[in-house]
Write a protein that holds these residues in place. Structure first.
Motif, PDB file in Angstrom:
ATOM      1  N   ASN A 122     -10.517   3.144  -3.579  1.00  0.00           N
ATOM      2  CA  ASN A 122      -9.367   2.690  -2.798  1.00  0.00           C
ATOM      3  C   ASN A 122      -9.792   1.786  -1.650  1.00  0.00           C
ATOM      4  O   ASN A 122      -9.282   1.870  -0.536  1.00  0.00           O
ATOM      5  CB  ASN A 122      -8.551   3.884  -2.299  1.00  0.00           C
ATOM      6  N   GLY A 123     -10.762   0.929  -1.935  1.00  0.00           N
ATOM      7  CA  GLY A 123     -11.209  -0.070  -0.977  1.00  0.00           C
ATOM      8  C   GLY A 123     -12.335   0.367  -0.059  1.00  0.00           C
ATOM      9  O   GLY A 123     -12.856  -0.453   0.698  1.00  0.00           O
TER      10      GLY A 123
ATOM     11  N   GLU B  62      -3.120   6.754  -4.543  1.00  0.00           N
ATOM     12  CA  GLU B  62      -3.195   6.727  -3.081  1.00  0.00           C
ATOM     13  C   GLU B  62      -3.659   5.379  -2.554  1.00  0.00           C
ATOM     14  O   GLU B  62      -3.414   5.047  -1.393  1.00  0.00           O
ATOM     15  CB  GLU B  62      -4.151   7.819  -2.560  1.00  0.00           C
ATOM     16  N   GLY B  63      -4.323   4.589  -3.390  1.00  0.00           N
ATOM     17  CA  GLY B  63      -4.881   3.314  -2.942  1.00  0.00           C
ATOM     18  C   GLY B  63      -4.051   2.101  -3.318  1.00  0.00           C
ATOM     19  O   GLY B  63      -4.460   0.975  -3.040  1.00  0.00           O
ATOM     20  N   LEU B  64      -2.905   2.286  -3.951  1.00  0.00           N
ATOM     21  CA  LEU B  64      -2.108   1.132  -4.384  1.00  0.00           C
ATOM     22  C   LEU B  64      -1.343   0.466  -3.244  1.00  0.00           C
ATOM     23  O   LEU B  64      -1.226  -0.750  -3.205  1.00  0.00           O
ATOM     24  CB  LEU B  64      -1.138   1.529  -5.491  1.00  0.00           C
ATOM     25  N   ALA B  65      -0.798   1.248  -2.342  1.00  0.00           N
ATOM     26  CA  ALA B  65      -0.051   0.675  -1.218  1.00  0.00           C
ATOM     27  C   ALA B  65      -1.027  -0.093  -0.319  1.00  0.00           C
ATOM     28  O   ALA B  65      -2.212   0.217  -0.249  1.00  0.00           O
ATOM     29  CB  ALA B  65       0.642   1.771  -0.425  1.00  0.00           C
ATOM     30  N   SER B  66      -0.521  -1.106   0.345  1.00  0.00           N
ATOM     31  CA  SER B  66      -1.382  -1.937   1.183  1.00  0.00           C
ATOM     32  C   SER B  66      -0.655  -2.294   2.477  1.00  0.00           C
ATOM     33  O   SER B  66       0.492  -2.761   2.430  1.00  0.00           O
ATOM     34  CB  SER B  66      -1.760  -3.206   0.407  1.00  0.00           C
ATOM     35  N   HIS B  67      -1.321  -2.071   3.583  1.00  0.00           N
ATOM     36  CA  HIS B  67      -0.782  -2.428   4.899  1.00  0.00           C
ATOM     37  C   HIS B  67       0.600  -1.819   5.123  1.00  0.00           C
ATOM     38  O   HIS B  67       1.512  -2.483   5.621  1.00  0.00           O
ATOM     39  CB  HIS B  67      -0.743  -3.940   5.085  1.00  0.00           C
ATOM     40  N   GLY B  68       0.785  -0.574   4.714  1.00  0.00           N
ATOM     41  CA  GLY B  68       2.049   0.116   4.909  1.00  0.00           C
ATOM     42  C   GLY B  68       3.152  -0.275   3.943  1.00  0.00           C
ATOM     43  O   GLY B  68       4.280   0.193   4.070  1.00  0.00           O
ATOM     44  N   GLN B  69       2.843  -1.137   2.983  1.00  0.00           N
ATOM     45  CA  GLN B  69       3.828  -1.586   2.000  1.00  0.00           C
ATOM     46  C   GLN B  69       3.487  -0.997   0.635  1.00  0.00           C
ATOM     47  O   GLN B  69       2.335  -1.054   0.205  1.00  0.00           O
ATOM     48  CB  GLN B  69       3.825  -3.117   1.888  1.00  0.00           C
ATOM     49  N   LEU B  70       4.513  -0.480  -0.034  1.00  0.00           N
ATOM     50  CA  LEU B  70       4.297   0.017  -1.386  1.00  0.00           C
ATOM     51  C   LEU B  70       3.898  -1.130  -2.302  1.00  0.00           C
ATOM     52  O   LEU B  70       4.316  -2.274  -2.107  1.00  0.00           O
ATOM     53  CB  LEU B  70       5.575   0.657  -1.932  1.00  0.00           C
TER      54      LEU B  70
ATOM     55  N   ASP C 265      -0.581  -8.333  -7.465  1.00  0.00           N
ATOM     56  CA  ASP C 265      -1.291  -7.319  -8.229  1.00  0.00           C
ATOM     57  C   ASP C 265      -2.457  -6.811  -7.419  1.00  0.00           C
ATOM     58  O   ASP C 265      -2.679  -7.169  -6.302  1.00  0.00           O
ATOM     59  CB  ASP C 265      -1.724  -7.848  -9.601  1.00  0.00           C
ATOM     60  N   GLN C 266      -3.196  -5.949  -8.040  1.00  0.00           N
ATOM     61  CA  GLN C 266      -4.338  -5.317  -7.433  1.00  0.00           C
ATOM     62  C   GLN C 266      -5.330  -6.334  -6.988  1.00  0.00           C
ATOM     63  O   GLN C 266      -6.252  -6.687  -7.470  1.00  0.00           O
ATOM     64  CB  GLN C 266      -5.002  -4.459  -8.475  1.00  0.00           C
TER      65      GLN C 266
END
Length: 174
Positions: free
Chosen positions: A23-24, A90-98, A173-174
Motif C-alpha cells: 500500500n505504498g 486498505e491501500g486503494l483510497a488516495s489522499h482521503g479520496q476513494l 487507476d492504480q
C-alpha cells in the motif's frame, strides 16, 4: 541420544526476510516459509480487509493486487512476494479520496453483506489494470472468480462498468 523437538531447529523453521511495498510503504518483514500472504496481511499486519472465505482459491474473497494484477492471497506464500508491490483494499483510497471503483460500488449498491466486497473491488481494479474488459459480458466473465453469496452480481457488474472509464483516465487507476 536424539534431540527433543524444542532442541531441533530445522532450517525450514527459520524466518525468512522479505521486502515488499505494501500500500505504498516499503516493509521489511520476517516470515515463516509456510505463511500465506493472506495470513501475513490479516494476522501479522492487521490488514483485515482481505477476507478468508474458502481458503482454497475458489471464492476470491482474499483477492489483492500484486504488481497491479489480481492474485488470491490465500494461495500465495508470503515469501513469493519478496520485492513485489502489493495493494490491498486498505491501500486503494488516495489522499482521503476513494478509488473510483470503491465509489462506484457505493453508488451502485454493489454489496449486501459486504464480506466479498474487498475482494470484488480489488479484482475489478486488477481487471482494469489488465485492460481486458471492455463489455459487460467480458466484465462478468473476468469477475467470475469472485463469488457473492448474496447474489449482488448485477449491481457489481453495473459498478465495474461505470467505473471502467473513470479508472482508465490518467491518474484514475492504480
Amino acid at each position: 541420544m536424539s534431540a527433543t523437538l524444542s532442541e531441533a531447529t530445522p532450517a525450514s523453521y527459520a524466518r525468512h526476510p522479505i521486502r515488499l511495498t505494501l500500500n505504498g510503504l516499503v516493509r521489511d518483514l520476517q516470515v515463516l516459509p509456510w505463511t500465506t500472504l493472506l495470513d501475513l496481511l490479516r494476522e501479522q499486519l492487521d490488514l483485515v480487509g482481505s477476507k478468508k472465505g474458502c481458503d482454497h482459491g475458489q471464492c476470491g474473497a482474499c483477492t489483492v493486487l500484486r504488481d497491479g494484477k489480481r492474485i488470491n492471497a490465500c494461495l500465495t506464500l508470503a515469501v513469493m512476494c519478496d520485492g513485489a508491490e502489493l495493494t490491498t483494499i486498505e491501500g486503494l483510497a488516495s489522499h482521503g479520496q476513494l478509488h473510483p471503483m470503491q465509489q462506484a460500488f457505493i453508488t451502485h449498491d454493489a454489496f449486501q453483506c459486504g464480506y466479498c466486497t474487498p475482494g470484488q473491488i480489488c479484482s475489478a481494479v486488477g481487471l482494469v489494470n489488465e485492460g481486458r474488459a471492455q463489455t459487460r459480458a467480458q466484465i462478468s466473465e473476468l469477475m467470475s472468480g469472485n463469488l457473492c453469496r448474496c447474489g449482488a452480481y448485477t449491481n457489481i457488474c453495473d459498478a465495474v462498468e461505470a467505473a471502467l472509464p473513470l479508472c482508465q483516465q490518467p491518474g484514475g487507476d492504480q
